[in-house]
Scaffold this active site. Structure first.
Site, PDB file in Angstrom:
ATOM      1  N   ARG A 138       0.878  -1.187   0.000  1.00  0.00           N
ATOM      2  CA  ARG A 138       0.000   0.000   0.000  1.00  0.00           C
ATOM      3  C   ARG A 138       0.900   1.217   0.000  1.00  0.00           C
ATOM      4  NH1 ARG A 138      -5.452   1.472   3.364  1.00  0.00           N
ATOM      5  NH2 ARG A 138      -6.170  -0.097   1.885  1.00  0.00           N
TER       6      ARG A 138
ATOM      7  N   ARG B 147     -14.054  -8.632   1.605  1.00  0.00           N
ATOM      8  CA  ARG B 147     -12.621  -8.391   1.377  1.00  0.00           C
ATOM      9  C   ARG B 147     -11.822  -9.649   1.727  1.00  0.00           C
ATOM     10  NH1 ARG B 147     -10.497  -3.273   1.452  1.00  0.00           N
ATOM     11  NH2 ARG B 147      -8.721  -4.396   0.601  1.00  0.00           N
TER      12      ARG B 147
ATOM     13  N   HIS C 181      -7.379   0.722  -6.433  1.00  0.00           N
ATOM     14  CA  HIS C 181      -7.611  -0.112  -5.254  1.00  0.00           C
ATOM     15  C   HIS C 181      -8.277  -1.412  -5.739  1.00  0.00           C
ATOM     16  CE1 HIS C 181      -7.892  -1.255  -1.211  1.00  0.00           C
ATOM     17  NE2 HIS C 181      -8.767  -0.389  -0.730  1.00  0.00           N
TER      18      HIS C 181
ATOM     19  N   ASP D  33     -17.221   7.048  -1.506  1.00  0.00           N
ATOM     20  CA  ASP D  33     -15.955   6.928  -0.784  1.00  0.00           C
ATOM     21  C   ASP D  33     -15.638   8.323  -0.224  1.00  0.00           C
ATOM     22  OD1 ASP D  33     -13.418   6.164   0.124  1.00  0.00           O
ATOM     23  OD2 ASP D  33     -12.483   6.209  -1.856  1.00  0.00           O
TER      24      ASP D  33
ATOM     25  N   GLN E 168     -10.110  -3.988  -3.330  1.00  0.00           N
ATOM     26  CA  GLN E 168     -11.390  -3.472  -2.830  1.00  0.00           C
ATOM     27  C   GLN E 168     -12.520  -3.788  -3.807  1.00  0.00           C
ATOM     28  OE1 GLN E 168     -12.333  -1.611   0.067  1.00  0.00           O
ATOM     29  NE2 GLN E 168     -14.318  -2.158  -0.764  1.00  0.00           N
TER      30      GLN E 168
ATOM     31  N   CYS F 141     -16.615   1.781   0.638  1.00  0.00           N
ATOM     32  CA  CYS F 141     -15.450   0.925   0.929  1.00  0.00           C
ATOM     33  C   CYS F 141     -14.990   1.073   2.383  1.00  0.00           C
ATOM     34  CB  CYS F 141     -14.314   1.252  -0.028  1.00  0.00           C
ATOM     35  SG  CYS F 141     -13.814   2.971   0.017  1.00  0.00           S
TER      36      CYS F 141
HETATM   37  N1   CP Z   1     -11.456  -0.069   2.396  1.00  0.00           N
HETATM   38  C1   CP Z   1     -10.175  -0.139   2.821  1.00  0.00           C
HETATM   39  O1   CP Z   1      -9.231  -0.381   2.040  1.00  0.00           O
HETATM   40  O2   CP Z   1     -10.027   0.077   4.150  1.00  0.00           O
HETATM   41  P1   CP Z   1      -8.670   0.217   4.944  1.00  0.00           P
HETATM   42  O3   CP Z   1      -8.043   1.528   4.541  1.00  0.00           O
HETATM   43  O4   CP Z   1      -9.068   0.191   6.380  1.00  0.00           O
HETATM   44  O5   CP Z   1      -7.755  -0.927   4.571  1.00  0.00           O
HETATM   45  N1  NVA Z   2      -9.924   6.662  -1.484  1.00  0.00           N
HETATM   46  C1  NVA Z   2      -9.587   6.260  -0.152  1.00  0.00           C
HETATM   47  C2  NVA Z   2      -9.844   4.814   0.034  1.00  0.00           C
HETATM   48  C3  NVA Z   2      -9.598   4.313   1.429  1.00  0.00           C
HETATM   49  C4  NVA Z   2      -9.840   2.851   1.562  1.00  0.00           C
HETATM   50  C5  NVA Z   2      -8.135   6.604   0.132  1.00  0.00           C
HETATM   51  O1  NVA Z   2      -7.292   6.395  -0.755  1.00  0.00           O
HETATM   52  O2  NVA Z   2      -7.845   7.095   1.220  1.00  0.00           O
END
Ligand code: CP
Ligand code: NVA
Length: 308
Positions: free
Chosen positions: A106, A295, A133, A227, A136, A267
């Site tokens: 990530r 997930r 993502h 989101d 997700q 999400c």
């Molecule tokens: N939806 C999602 O990716 O959540 P987190 O940021 O908690 O992993």
């Molecule tokens: N768009 C958001 C998704 C979090 C799961 C971010 O990147 O912070």
């Protein structure tokens, strides 16, 4: 027969690293796992998690997925490893891939993820970047399939920022032949290259619609998705974006304009009274916790395919 099959690509960096057939097979495996009709074992496999940004769902669902497969995870927190001190990705990737069987990263830039993949001898998974993502949205489409069965009849409307989640919904939606509508304020449209790629897959079918009008976008929709307005890394834009996104909240009035059978997805994490009201996220139409649970099932299926 539904069983994990090795993907044709080594890595899962983008939704487009999977073919439509691979996505369908993966969703079927995930559903069988969830229904306890399939028990997969990958003893002693190790997943390395390198997360430059915070996470609850992605980190824990990967950890539990690995544990259910009989393997284990190592959380390589960048602040307590040499990654945070600036060790080059090409060195980190070559070392970690000698210890681990798969890496989930990530990070911010997609190019950094690609650099990991270039130097890693083992598969690399995109656990969220600024661009995509993909894990997700596999869970999202699993949740949609559980509800509506046939993707060709689904209209998915995403209301909010044209961000990583929107980009992945667009790409995966194109793979599955789902009509995807994005409603965002002017200037916050999804990435233009992502739109181009989806349109190329859709090949003349008018399945992707980008608009600045949330009411037009929800008319006839079966799935309303949102989101956060400010993603991780955009904290300094929050005040400005909160103003710009005024009118893009999923509230009772907007939901009433969608199909009667419409479900609500997010999400998570959610900011109630910004992108969605508390009333809507807690309503009977909401599937956000089924979505979060999924997930774990799709990632178990994903890992099983990568280990096959
Ligand atoms: N939806 C999602 O990716 O959540 P987190 O940021 O908690 O992993
Ligand atoms: N768009 C958001 C998704 C979090 C799961 C971010 O990147 O912070």
């Amino acid at each position: 027969m539904i069983k994990p099959k090795k993907f044709s690509n080594k890595n899962f960096l983008s939704s487009l690293d999977l073919s439509p057939e691979e996505v369908i097979n993966l969703l079927n495996i995930a559903q069988k796992i969830k229904n306890k009709d399939l028990n997969l074992e990958f003893q002693n496999k190790v997943l390395g998690l390198v997360f430059d940004k915070s996470s609850t769902r992605t980190r824990v669902s990967f950890q539990v997925a690995m544990s259910r497969l009989g393997g284990t995870t190592i959380d390589l927190n960048p602040t307590t490893s040499q990654i945070g001190r600036g060790e080059p990705i090409k060195d980190t990737a070559r070392v970690l891939s000698r210890y681990c069987d798969v890496l989930a990263i990530r990070t911010f830039q997609q190019t950094h993820l690609e650099e990991y993949a270039k130097w890693s001898s083992k598969p690399v998974i995109n656990a969220l970047t600024d661009l995509e993502h993909p894990c997700q949205v596999l869970a999202d489409f699993m949740t949609i399939k559980e509800e509506f069965f046939d993707f060709s009849k689904v209209v998915l409307t995403f209301i909010g920022d044209g961000n990583n989640v929107a980009n992945s919904l667009i790409l995966n939606g194109a793979l599955l032949g789902v009509e995807v509508r994005i409603a965002c304020p002017r200037g916050y449209e999804p990435n233009s290259l992502i739109i181009k790629k989806a349109n190329a897959i859709n090949a003349g079918r008018n399945l992707l619609k980008i608009t600045n009008d949330p009411y037009a976008a929800v008319d006839g929709a079966n799935v309303l998705y949102t989101d956060v307005w400010s993603s991780m890394g955009e904290e300094n834009q929050q005040e400005e974006k909160d103003k710009e996104f005024n009118g893009f909240t999923i509230d009772r009035k907007l939901v009433s304009k969608a199909n009667k059978d419409a479900i609500i997805l997010h999400c998570l994490p959610a900011y109630r009274s910004k992108e969605i009201t508390d009333e809507v996220i807690e309503s009977k139409k909401s599937r956000v916790f089924e979505q979060a649970e999924n997930r774990m099932h799709v990632q178990q299926a994903l890992l099983a395919c990568l280990f096959s």
